[in-house]
Design a protein around this motif. Structure first.
Motif, PDB file in Angstrom:
ATOM      1  N   VAL A  61      -3.998 -13.117   1.175  1.00 41.93           N
ATOM      2  CA  VAL A  61      -4.460 -13.266  -0.203  1.00 41.93           C
ATOM      3  C   VAL A  61      -3.408 -14.061  -0.983  1.00 41.93           C
ATOM      4  O   VAL A  61      -2.247 -13.648  -1.085  1.00 41.93           O
ATOM      5  N   VAL A  62      -3.825 -15.213  -1.512  1.00 47.67           N
ATOM      6  CA  VAL A  62      -2.885 -16.085  -2.221  1.00 47.67           C
ATOM      7  C   VAL A  62      -3.010 -15.962  -3.744  1.00 47.67           C
ATOM      8  O   VAL A  62      -2.081 -16.314  -4.472  1.00 47.67           O
ATOM      9  N   GLU A  63      -4.153 -15.462  -4.187  1.00 49.56           N
ATOM     10  CA  GLU A  63      -4.329 -15.354  -5.645  1.00 49.56           C
ATOM     11  C   GLU A  63      -5.336 -14.240  -5.953  1.00 49.56           C
ATOM     12  O   GLU A  63      -6.288 -14.031  -5.212  1.00 49.56           O
ATOM     13  N   GLU A  64      -5.087 -13.558  -7.078  1.00 48.37           N
ATOM     14  CA  GLU A  64      -5.966 -12.461  -7.497  1.00 48.37           C
ATOM     15  C   GLU A  64      -6.602 -12.843  -8.833  1.00 48.37           C
ATOM     16  O   GLU A  64      -5.914 -13.045  -9.836  1.00 48.37           O
ATOM     17  N   PHE A  65      -7.954 -12.896  -8.846  1.00 46.90           N
ATOM     18  CA  PHE A  65      -8.662 -13.263 -10.072  1.00 46.90           C
ATOM     19  C   PHE A  65      -8.986 -12.033 -10.930  1.00 46.90           C
ATOM     20  O   PHE A  65      -8.999 -12.139 -12.164  1.00 46.90           O
ATOM     21  N   GLN A  66      -9.228 -10.944 -10.269  1.00 47.87           N
ATOM     22  CA  GLN A  66      -9.541  -9.703 -10.999  1.00 47.87           C
ATOM     23  C   GLN A  66      -9.002  -8.509 -10.206  1.00 47.87           C
ATOM     24  O   GLN A  66      -9.219  -8.424  -9.002  1.00 47.87           O
ATOM     25  N   LYS A  67      -8.316  -7.611 -10.877  1.00 48.59           N
ATOM     26  CA  LYS A  67      -7.716  -6.465 -10.212  1.00 48.59           C
ATOM     27  C   LYS A  67      -8.785  -5.478  -9.747  1.00 48.59           C
ATOM     28  O   LYS A  67      -9.790  -5.257 -10.431  1.00 48.59           O
ATOM     29  N   GLY A  68      -8.495  -4.922  -8.593  1.00 51.02           N
ATOM     30  CA  GLY A  68      -9.338  -3.828  -8.108  1.00 51.02           C
ATOM     31  C   GLY A  68      -8.626  -2.497  -8.308  1.00 51.02           C
ATOM     32  O   GLY A  68      -7.409  -2.432  -8.427  1.00 51.02           O
ATOM     33  N   TYR A  69      -9.411  -1.398  -8.331  1.00 46.90           N
ATOM     34  CA  TYR A  69      -8.834  -0.083  -8.611  1.00 46.90           C
ATOM     35  C   TYR A  69      -9.412   0.965  -7.647  1.00 46.90           C
ATOM     36  O   TYR A  69     -10.565   0.861  -7.193  1.00 46.90           O
ATOM     37  N   LEU A  70      -8.558   1.959  -7.374  1.00 49.51           N
ATOM     38  CA  LEU A  70      -8.933   3.103  -6.548  1.00 49.51           C
ATOM     39  C   LEU A  70      -8.949   4.356  -7.403  1.00 49.51           C
ATOM     40  O   LEU A  70      -8.122   4.520  -8.306  1.00 49.51           O
ATOM     41  N   TYR A  71      -9.895   5.250  -7.083  1.00 54.98           N
ATOM     42  CA  TYR A  71      -9.907   6.575  -7.698  1.00 54.98           C
ATOM     43  C   TYR A  71      -9.872   7.616  -6.573  1.00 54.98           C
ATOM     44  O   TYR A  71     -10.834   7.782  -5.830  1.00 54.98           O
ATOM     45  N   ARG A  72      -8.719   8.264  -6.423  1.00 54.47           N
ATOM     46  CA  ARG A  72      -8.525   9.257  -5.364  1.00 54.47           C
ATOM     47  C   ARG A  72      -8.858   8.664  -3.989  1.00 54.47           C
ATOM     48  O   ARG A  72      -9.657   9.218  -3.217  1.00 54.47           O
ATOM     49  N   ASP A  73      -8.266   7.525  -3.711  1.00 51.68           N
ATOM     50  CA  ASP A  73      -8.428   6.827  -2.423  1.00 51.68           C
ATOM     51  C   ASP A  73      -9.851   6.337  -2.190  1.00 51.68           C
ATOM     52  O   ASP A  73     -10.218   6.006  -1.051  1.00 51.68           O
ATOM     53  N   SER A  74     -10.643   6.298  -3.221  1.00 51.69           N
ATOM     54  CA  SER A  74     -12.002   5.759  -3.128  1.00 51.69           C
ATOM     55  C   SER A  74     -12.091   4.524  -4.040  1.00 51.69           C
ATOM     56  O   SER A  74     -11.620   4.544  -5.177  1.00 51.69           O
ATOM     57  N   VAL A  75     -12.669   3.459  -3.517  1.00 52.14           N
ATOM     58  CA  VAL A  75     -12.705   2.195  -4.250  1.00 52.14           C
ATOM     59  C   VAL A  75     -13.676   2.297  -5.424  1.00 52.14           C
ATOM     60  O   VAL A  75     -14.846   2.635  -5.252  1.00 52.14           O
ATOM     61  N   VAL A  76     -13.128   2.015  -6.621  1.00 53.47           N
ATOM     62  CA  VAL A  76     -13.993   1.936  -7.809  1.00 53.47           C
ATOM     63  C   VAL A  76     -14.463   0.498  -8.015  1.00 53.47           C
ATOM     64  O   VAL A  76     -15.620   0.243  -8.326  1.00 53.47           O
ATOM     65  N   ARG A  77     -13.521  -0.419  -7.816  1.00 48.79           N
ATOM     66  CA  ARG A  77     -13.858  -1.842  -7.923  1.00 48.79           C
ATOM     67  C   ARG A  77     -12.986  -2.629  -6.952  1.00 48.79           C
ATOM     68  O   ARG A  77     -11.771  -2.415  -6.879  1.00 48.79           O
ATOM     69  N   HIS A  78     -13.599  -3.530  -6.178  1.00 48.20           N
ATOM     70  CA  HIS A  78     -12.852  -4.359  -5.227  1.00 48.20           C
ATOM     71  C   HIS A  78     -12.090  -5.458  -5.973  1.00 48.20           C
ATOM     72  O   HIS A  78     -12.530  -5.927  -7.024  1.00 48.20           O
ATOM     73  N   SER A  79     -10.982  -5.851  -5.394  1.00 47.53           N
ATOM     74  CA  SER A  79     -10.203  -6.949  -5.962  1.00 47.53           C
ATOM     75  C   SER A  79     -10.899  -8.290  -5.676  1.00 47.53           C
ATOM     76  O   SER A  79     -11.337  -8.537  -4.530  1.00 47.53           O
TER      77      SER A  79
END
Length: 220
Positions: free
Chosen positions: A196-214
């Motif tokens: 991964v060379v660049e991130e356009f939008q941050k992803g987040y985890l909630y208790r080791d479960s993906v809420v939103r992918h990066s």
């Protein structure tokens, strides 16, 4: 006369011989009788012993046969009722325990689903904070407005982190479809493959479960 004397002497000899023979015969006959009676008694006793043994064996065989073939004794109605009620109580307790576990699991899933829904609505607010702070120049960062915005942004991130929300690491990491969503690809041998060379939008985890992918750009 001499002939008569001889005859008389012969007669006396015969009588003496007869007298000597007579006592012996009864004694021999009595002994034989006693031996016969003893033999008969021995035979009778042996026969009685055999009969007793056969009778005992017959009784034992009948007893064993009766024990093998006799029907099981019926349980008391009270005991049957107690067993029935005990089994019913055990079943109800097991069902209640399963219901309790299922309810707790459903509550946890509902709570997690509700938390994810709220977090998903808060994440765009965080994105806007980041976009706004990114446009602030170096000179304006020391202004009260910029400092206030930065403090609110950090406080929001701290609150989400305490609730179990954390950002997904993306830039410089190997691409993982479980956490990253590749929207662009770039050919660069220096960066390596699937990095991964660049991130356009941050992803987040909630208790080791993906809420939103990066949302990222990946090098081929």
């Amino acid at each position: 006369m001499e002939e008569k004397r001889e005859i008389n002497q012969e007669t006396d000899v015969k009588e003496e011989t007869a007298e000597q023979m007579q006592p012996d015969e009864p004694e021999n006959g009595q002994a034989a009788a006693e031996d016969t009676a003893a033999a008969d008694n021995g035979t009778a006793e042996a026969s009685e012993e055999d009969t007793a043994e056969n009778s005992a064996e017959t009784k034992d065989a009948a007893k064993d046969k009766g024990g093998f073939f006799r029907k099981k004794e019926k349980k008391d109605k009270k005991d049957e009722k107690i067993e029935e009620l005990t089994d019913r109580v055990k079943r109800q307790m097991a069902e209640f325990d399963n219901f309790r576990k299922r309810t707790e699991r459903e509550k946890s899933q509902m709570f997690e689903t509700g938390a994810k829904s709220i977090i998903e609505k808060i994440l765009p607010v965080i994105d806007n904070f980041e976009r706004g702070l990114a446009t602030v120049s170096e000179e304006e960062k020391s202004s009260p407005f910029a400092e206030g915005m930065d403090k609110i942004y950090k406080q929001l991130l701290t609150t989400l982190e305490e609730a179990g929300v954390k950002p997904i690491e993306a830039k410089g990491k190997e691409f993982d479809p479980n956490f990253h969503n590749a929207v662009m690809h770039v050919d660069d041998e220096e960066l390596g493959e699937n990095i991964v060379v660049e991130e356009f939008q941050k992803g987040y985890l909630y208790r080791d479960s993906v809420v939103r992918h990066s949302m990222v750009k990946v090098a081929n």
